[in-house]
Scaffold this motif. Structure first.
Motif, PDB file in Angstrom:
ATOM      1  N   PRO A 123       0.808  -1.229   0.000  1.00  0.00           N
ATOM      2  CA  PRO A 123       0.000   0.000   0.000  1.00  0.00           C
ATOM      3  C   PRO A 123       0.837   1.275   0.000  1.00  0.00           C
ATOM      4  O   PRO A 123       0.406   2.298  -0.531  1.00  0.00           O
ATOM      5  CB  PRO A 123      -0.836  -0.124   1.279  1.00  0.00           C
ATOM      6  CG  PRO A 123      -0.089  -1.081   2.139  1.00  0.00           C
ATOM      7  CD  PRO A 123       0.596  -2.033   1.219  1.00  0.00           C
ATOM      8  N   ARG A 126       1.633   2.069  -3.581  1.00  0.00           N
ATOM      9  CA  ARG A 126       0.458   2.589  -4.281  1.00  0.00           C
ATOM     10  C   ARG A 126       0.171   4.029  -3.868  1.00  0.00           C
ATOM     11  O   ARG A 126      -0.150   4.879  -4.702  1.00  0.00           O
ATOM     12  CB  ARG A 126      -0.760   1.709  -3.987  1.00  0.00           C
ATOM     13  CG  ARG A 126      -0.619   0.267  -4.451  1.00  0.00           C
ATOM     14  CD  ARG A 126      -1.950  -0.441  -4.513  1.00  0.00           C
ATOM     15  NE  ARG A 126      -2.656  -0.461  -3.248  1.00  0.00           N
ATOM     16  CZ  ARG A 126      -2.504  -1.384  -2.300  1.00  0.00           C
ATOM     17  NH1 ARG A 126      -1.642  -2.376  -2.487  1.00  0.00           N
ATOM     18  NH2 ARG A 126      -3.218  -1.349  -1.179  1.00  0.00           N
ATOM     19  N   GLN A 127       0.284   4.303  -2.567  1.00  0.00           N
ATOM     20  CA  GLN A 127      -0.008   5.659  -2.080  1.00  0.00           C
ATOM     21  C   GLN A 127       0.999   6.668  -2.620  1.00  0.00           C
ATOM     22  O   GLN A 127       0.626   7.761  -3.069  1.00  0.00           O
ATOM     23  CB  GLN A 127       0.010   5.653  -0.548  1.00  0.00           C
ATOM     24  CG  GLN A 127      -0.414   6.978   0.085  1.00  0.00           C
ATOM     25  CD  GLN A 127       0.760   7.877   0.395  1.00  0.00           C
ATOM     26  OE1 GLN A 127       1.877   7.404   0.571  1.00  0.00           O
ATOM     27  NE2 GLN A 127       0.520   9.166   0.436  1.00  0.00           N
ATOM     28  N   LEU A 160      -8.692   2.278  -8.110  1.00  0.00           N
ATOM     29  CA  LEU A 160      -8.201   2.310  -6.731  1.00  0.00           C
ATOM     30  C   LEU A 160      -9.069   3.155  -5.814  1.00  0.00           C
ATOM     31  O   LEU A 160      -8.706   3.367  -4.654  1.00  0.00           O
ATOM     32  CB  LEU A 160      -6.763   2.847  -6.701  1.00  0.00           C
ATOM     33  CG  LEU A 160      -5.697   1.973  -7.362  1.00  0.00           C
ATOM     34  CD1 LEU A 160      -4.347   2.660  -7.300  1.00  0.00           C
ATOM     35  CD2 LEU A 160      -5.624   0.603  -6.706  1.00  0.00           C
ATOM     36  N   ASP A 163      -9.884   1.170  -2.788  1.00  0.00           N
ATOM     37  CA  ASP A 163      -8.748   0.475  -2.201  1.00  0.00           C
ATOM     38  C   ASP A 163      -8.976   0.274  -0.697  1.00  0.00           C
ATOM     39  O   ASP A 163      -9.615   1.094  -0.028  1.00  0.00           O
ATOM     40  CB  ASP A 163      -7.469   1.283  -2.436  1.00  0.00           C
ATOM     41  CG  ASP A 163      -6.215   0.471  -2.193  1.00  0.00           C
ATOM     42  OD1 ASP A 163      -5.674  -0.093  -3.154  1.00  0.00           O
ATOM     43  OD2 ASP A 163      -5.788   0.375  -1.019  1.00  0.00           O
ATOM     44  N   SER A 165      -6.838   0.520   1.583  1.00  0.00           N
ATOM     45  CA  SER A 165      -6.029   1.438   2.369  1.00  0.00           C
ATOM     46  C   SER A 165      -6.593   2.854   2.266  1.00  0.00           C
ATOM     47  O   SER A 165      -6.777   3.381   1.165  1.00  0.00           O
ATOM     48  CB  SER A 165      -4.576   1.420   1.870  1.00  0.00           C
ATOM     49  OG  SER A 165      -3.817   2.427   2.498  1.00  0.00           O
ATOM     50  N   VAL A 168      -4.247   5.416   0.536  1.00  0.00           N
ATOM     51  CA  VAL A 168      -4.238   5.218  -0.916  1.00  0.00           C
ATOM     52  C   VAL A 168      -5.464   5.885  -1.540  1.00  0.00           C
ATOM     53  O   VAL A 168      -5.365   6.581  -2.567  1.00  0.00           O
ATOM     54  CB  VAL A 168      -4.200   3.718  -1.262  1.00  0.00           C
ATOM     55  CG1 VAL A 168      -4.369   3.502  -2.770  1.00  0.00           C
ATOM     56  CG2 VAL A 168      -2.887   3.105  -0.802  1.00  0.00           C
ATOM     57  N   ARG A 169      -6.632   5.686  -0.934  1.00  0.00           N
ATOM     58  CA  ARG A 169      -7.855   6.285  -1.482  1.00  0.00           C
ATOM     59  C   ARG A 169      -7.757   7.816  -1.514  1.00  0.00           C
ATOM     60  O   ARG A 169      -8.123   8.450  -2.507  1.00  0.00           O
ATOM     61  CB  ARG A 169      -9.070   5.858  -0.658  1.00  0.00           C
ATOM     62  CG  ARG A 169      -9.412   4.386  -0.764  1.00  0.00           C
ATOM     63  CD  ARG A 169     -10.840   4.131  -0.287  1.00  0.00           C
ATOM     64  NE  ARG A 169     -11.045   4.587   1.083  1.00  0.00           N
ATOM     65  CZ  ARG A 169     -10.867   3.835   2.154  1.00  0.00           C
ATOM     66  NH1 ARG A 169     -10.456   2.575   2.018  1.00  0.00           N
ATOM     67  NH2 ARG A 169     -11.093   4.313   3.366  1.00  0.00           N
TER      68      ARG A 169
END
Length: 398
Positions: A123, A126-127, A160, A163, A165, A168-169
């Motif tokens: 995560p 991704r973030q 996403l 997501d 997390s 992340v969102r």
């Protein structure tokens, strides 16, 4: 004080004395060159005696020199080692903040590499990748947004939004909002994907947790940006999905950002003619009237009056505003020293005054309208005159 003889003893001589002693200026220059060559040789000998630099560890990431930095950063983003990938993302974040380096990274393929990072199992990766997209579109502008469309980054970011997390969102929402605010092409891409706006509105539905409220505010802001761009079919998607009723329900929340976001989106939707009567049916006028009370913040009043202004254009909207008790609140709004609120309120007065009951209720506002006709802002003067003429309208023969 030392004597001149003492200065001569330690080597202080004039140019003429030096020339006599060493055989002229040419001889002095020749000796200086020999000394320089000798010093240079000593320096080279000392440098050559040093040991070679020790190899750095695997996880020591150094910036490449000049143009080699950008392909290296892109290559490390695709590294299979998680630690190297995370460090590469931090490096890319720093490089993207400089305009020249940002353009070089886009040319080196950083958009495609970041898009791959959005699918990473970690995560944090991704973030950071989503956060880098926000920086990229802010610095590179149209060039970065065009490359995002080419490499499929927009669709990957959309996937996403749900997501697991929370960081992340939030990073994805921020990146999409920034991209849509800077690129009409990305707005059009979002609106062209079936169910995108309706899905965003659904994400802003029934949530009660603090994180969910933040998520609702982000979703509403993204919808607002797309609607503000007047993209064909965007409003129809939301109206067909029952967006007005959902927004009225969201407006009952306690979070100010969520309430103002929903009210703003409602106002943009009610700019469509077919949405005005439906807004009255779902109770939007009563909900907006509640947001115009004395307890409401100025920013909330502004967006509420703006939405009511669009609804009151319709005949049904005028009658609904009078019935909901909006006239006294609009009269109070005219006394607030805020140009935007006054302008929206004047347009509401002009519309409601076309209703007979509304015109009668607005009679006490006439003195304030006369004052606003001499306001220092020309557009307010003009709308005050129009509102005053509507309020003082007399039916023929009466």
């Amino acid at each position: 004080m030392p004597s001149m003889q003492g200065q001569e003893d330690v080597g202080f001589y004039s140019y003429e004395q030096s020339a006599q002693m060493y055989g002229g200026a040419e001889e002095i220059a020749y000796q200086d060159a020999e000394y320089a060559m000798e010093d240079n040789g000593l320096h080279m000998t000392a440098f050559g005696a040093q040991a070679n630099p020790k190899p750095q560890g695997k996880y020591t990431i150094t910036r490449g020199w000049e143009k080699f930095a950008f392909p290296k950063a892109v290559r490390l983003l695709r590294d299979g080692d998680l630690e190297i990938q995370q460090k590469a993302l931090l490096t890319v974040s720093e490089l993207l903040r400089t305009g020249e380096a940002c353009v070089q990274l886009v040319h080196a393929g950083v958009v495609a590499a970041l898009t791959e990072c959005l699918g990473a199992p970690d995560p944090t990766v991704r973030q950071r990748a989503a956060a880098d997209f926000e920086i990229l579109v802010g610095v590179a502008g149209t060039r970065g947004c065009t490359q995002m469309l080419t490499d499929g980054a927009v669709e990957t970011l959309l996937s996403l939004l749900d997501d697991v997390s929370t960081p992340v969102r939030h990073a994805v929402y921020n990146a999409l909002v920034e991209a849509c605010a800077r690129s009409p092409a990305i707005q059009a891409r979002l609106c062209s994907i079936d169910g995108t706006l309706a899905g965003l509105l659904a994400r802003a539905g029934d949530h009660t947790g603090e994180e969910d409220l933040e998520r609702m505010a982000c979703a509403l802001e993204l919808i607002r940006v797309c609607l503000a761009g007047r993209n064909p079919g965007a409003a129809e998607q939301l109206l067909d999905a029952g967006g007005l009723a959902a927004l009225v329900q969201i407006m009952s929340k306690q979070d100010i950002a969520v309430v103002e976001g929903a009210t703003t989106v409602l106002g943009l939707l009610c700019a469509e003619w077919k949405a005005k009567e439906e807004a009255v049916k779902v109770g939007a006028v009563a909900a907006l009237t509640n947001l115009m009370g004395a307890h409401a913040l100025l920013s909330t009043k502004i967006v509420a009056v703006h939405a009511l202004m669009h609804i009151c254009v319709d005949i049904v909207g005028k009658a609904a505003a009078v019935k909901a008790g909006a006239v006294p609140l609009i009269s109070q709004a005219l006394e607030v020293d805020d140009e935007k609120l006054i302008l929206n309120s004047l347009q509401c007065v002009a519309s409601i005054a076309e209703n007979k009951a509304g015109r009668a209720a607005l009679q006490p506002v006439a003195p304030r309208l006369a004052q606003l006709m001499y306001h220092h802002i020309t557009v307010i003067q003009r709308h005050a005159m129009l509102a005053k003429r509507a309020v003082e309208f007399k039916e023929l023969g009466k």
